[in-house]
Write a protein that holds these residues in place. Structure first.
Motif, PDB file in Angstrom:
ATOM      1  N   THR A   1      -7.280   2.301  -4.124  1.00 26.76           N
ATOM      2  CA  THR A   1      -7.492   1.502  -3.148  1.00 26.76           C
ATOM      3  C   THR A   1      -9.080   1.675  -3.572  1.00 26.76           C
ATOM      4  O   THR A   1      -8.973   2.629  -4.612  1.00 26.76           O
TER       5      THR A   1
ATOM      6  N   ARG B   1       0.699  -1.272   0.295  1.00 27.09           N
ATOM      7  CA  ARG B   1      -0.065   0.392   0.056  1.00 27.09           C
ATOM      8  C   ARG B   1       0.625   1.117   0.181  1.00 27.09           C
ATOM      9  O   ARG B   1       1.529   0.904   1.131  1.00 27.09           O
TER      10      ARG B   1
ATOM     11  N   LEU C   1      -6.551  -5.738  -1.020  1.00 25.53           N
ATOM     12  CA  LEU C   1      -7.358  -4.616   0.205  1.00 25.53           C
ATOM     13  C   LEU C   1      -6.904  -5.503   1.656  1.00 25.53           C
ATOM     14  O   LEU C   1      -6.476  -4.586   2.944  1.00 25.53           O
TER      15      LEU C   1
END
Length: 136
Positions: free
Chosen positions: A97, A77, A132
């Motif tokens: 995202t 991320r 995620l």
């Protein structure tokens, strides 16, 4: 010296991306360097297909929060100001995202045949959701 005042924004092709993704080409691959540079903007949930680059790829996040994932399941991320380097031949994907836009500068050194990108199948919703979850 060449002064380029602007480049048109184009919507990326649906056969290579999921969701709405927009590109401003900064540099097209040409001899002798074969450098390709683009400013790419992803809407929430949008992402590339799986792909690889013969000479690798550098992604510099300019806005928002994005994900970069590999076939081995490694997911990063990344936020504005961070840079991700994908090595030559590594199959990967990148995108926003599910709740934020993401923009990056994508840098690729191609070869005499173009930008050296091999496009593959879409990232499934399950693969995206797993990424995620792995980075939340």
């Amino acid at each position: 010296m060449e002064h380029i005042t602007s480049t048109p924004t184009v919507k990326t092709p649906a056969e290579r991306f999921t969701g709405d993704v927009y590109l401003n080409l900064i540099e097209a691959p040409a001899a002798p360097a074969h450098l390709a540079v683009g400013h790419v903007r992803f809407t929430p949930g949008a992402r590339t297909n799986w792909h690889s680059h013969a000479n690798g790829q550098t992604l510099h996040i300019t806005d928002g929060v994005g994900l970069v994932g590999t076939r081995e399941g490694h997911v990063v991320r990344a936020s504005a100001g961070e840079t991700i380097k994908c090595p030559p031949g590594e199959e990967h994907w990148h995108g926003a995202t599910d709740t934020t836009f993401m923009a990056h500068i994508a840098i690729v050194v191609g070869d005499s045949g173009g930008d050296g990108t091999t496009w593959l199948e879409p990232v499934t919703d399950e693969q995206y959701e797993s990424a995620l979850g792995a980075t939340s």
